[in-house]
Design an enzyme around this catalytic site. Structure first.
Site, PDB file in Angstrom:
ATOM      1  N   HIS A 154       0.820  -1.213   0.000  1.00 13.64           N
ATOM      2  CA  HIS A 154       0.000   0.000   0.000  1.00 13.64           C
ATOM      3  C   HIS A 154       0.856   1.266   0.000  1.00 13.64           C
ATOM      4  CE1 HIS A 154       0.889   0.818   4.275  1.00 13.64           C
ATOM      5  NE2 HIS A 154       0.688  -0.467   4.506  1.00 13.64           N
ATOM      6  N   CYS A 195       3.077  -5.161   6.552  1.00  9.29           N
ATOM      7  CA  CYS A 195       2.675  -4.691   5.234  1.00  9.29           C
ATOM      8  C   CYS A 195       3.860  -4.055   4.513  1.00  9.29           C
ATOM      9  CB  CYS A 195       1.533  -3.683   5.345  1.00  9.29           C
ATOM     10  SG  CYS A 195      -0.067  -4.441   5.721  1.00  9.29           S
TER      11      CYS A 195
END
Length: 236
Positions: A186, A202
Site C-alpha cells: 500500500h 505490510c
C-alpha cells in the site's frame, strides 16, 4: 502498518541487514553527524561514495534526507533495472532485505521500487497473490493492533480513505489461496519511511509508486515475498 498473522509463512528478521545502495550522501557534514554516523545502530545501511563506507540509515536520517531533498535517496526511487528471473512478466518479487519491490517486465527487466517493510519481529516470507485492489482504501486495524496500540482504537470501525490514511492512495490485498492474509502492499502518508523496517508486516510504497504499480498489476498476479535477512532466491 500491518495487520494479522495468518500469512506468517516464515516470519523472521535478521538483526543486521545491509541495503547495498549508492546514493548521493549529503550527510555527515550537512547533518552534523560526523564520525558518529557509522556507529549508530540501524537495520539499513547505505553506501557513502565520499568515504567509501557503509553507513547506517535510520528513521532520523531518513527524515532529514527527505526534508532536505523532498524525496528518498536515489536507489529507493522508481527505476527500470536489469533483472534475471524465471518468473513471468507481471510477477511481483519483494526483497525486504534490500527494501526493493520488483515488478517483472519482459526482456530480463523489472521496475524496481523502494519500499518500507516489517520492523523486527514482523518480517515474513511466502508466495501469495493479489486478491483484490482498492483506490484510496479504507483502513481498518485488525483486532490485535487495536489491542496493542491505543492510537488504533478510534479507528476500530474503519478510517475513510484520504491523504492521511495509513494505506495511502492504493492498496493491493495479498491472498493465500482464497484467504486474505491481512497483509497489503500500500501507499503511505510517510514517504520518508521508504528504505526502513517500520511496518507490522505490510509493504509500504510512496503514493506515486503505488499508483504506478496498481496501474500495471492484475488481480491474481503472483507475489513472491522473500524472507527478510535472506538473499534473493535461486532463479532471480
Amino acid at each position: 502498518m500491518r495487520s494479522g498473522s495468518n500469512a506468517d509463512i516464515g516470519r523472521g528478521v535478521a538483526k543486521r541487514r545491509r541495503t547495498r545502495l549508492a546514493w548521493v550522501f549529503f550527510a555527515a557534514t550537512a547533518l552534523g553527524l560526523g564520525a558518529a554516523l557509522a556507529q549508530v545502530g540501524s537495520a539499513t545501511q547505505v553506501f557513502d561514495p565520499k568515504t567509501h563506507k557503509w553507513v547506517n540509515y535510520d528513521r532520523k536520517k531518513a527524515r532529514q534526507y527527505y526534508a532536505a531533498h523532498g524525496q528518498v535517496p536515489e536507489a529507493f526511487r522508481r527505476q527500470i533495472v536489469t533483472f534475471r528471473t524465471a518468473e513471468k512478466p507481471g510477477t511481483i518479487i519483494i526483497d525486504g532485505n534490500q527494501h526493493f519491490l520488483y515488478l517483472v517486465l519482459p526482456g530480463l527487466k523489472a521496475v524496481r521500487y523502494g519500499i518500507g517493510v516489517g520492523r523486527e519481529g514482523f518480517g515474513w516470507a511466502g508466495i501469495v497473490r493479489v486478491g483484490r485492489t482498492a483506490e484510496w482504501p479504507t483502513w481498518t486495524p485488525p483486532a490485535e493492533m487495536v489491542a496493542r496500540d491505543p492510537n488504533a482504537v478510534k479507528f476500530a470501525g474503519g478510517m475513510p480513505g484520504g491523504p492521511d490514511n495509513p494505506l495511502g492512495a492504493r492498496a493491493l490485498y495479498l491472498y493465500q489461496g482464497d484467504q486474505d492474509t491481512i497483509y497489503r502492499i500500500h501507499g503511505t502518508p510517510e514517504p520518508w519511511t521508504i528504505g526502513l523496517d517500520v511496518s507490522s508486516g505490510c509493504i509500504r510504497m510512496n503514493n506515486d509508486d503505488i499508483v504506478d504499480l496498481h496501474a500495471q498489476v492484475q488481480v491474481g498476479a503472483k507475489v513472491v515475498v522473500l524472507m527478510q535477512g535472506a538473499a534473493l532466491y535461486k532463479g532471480v
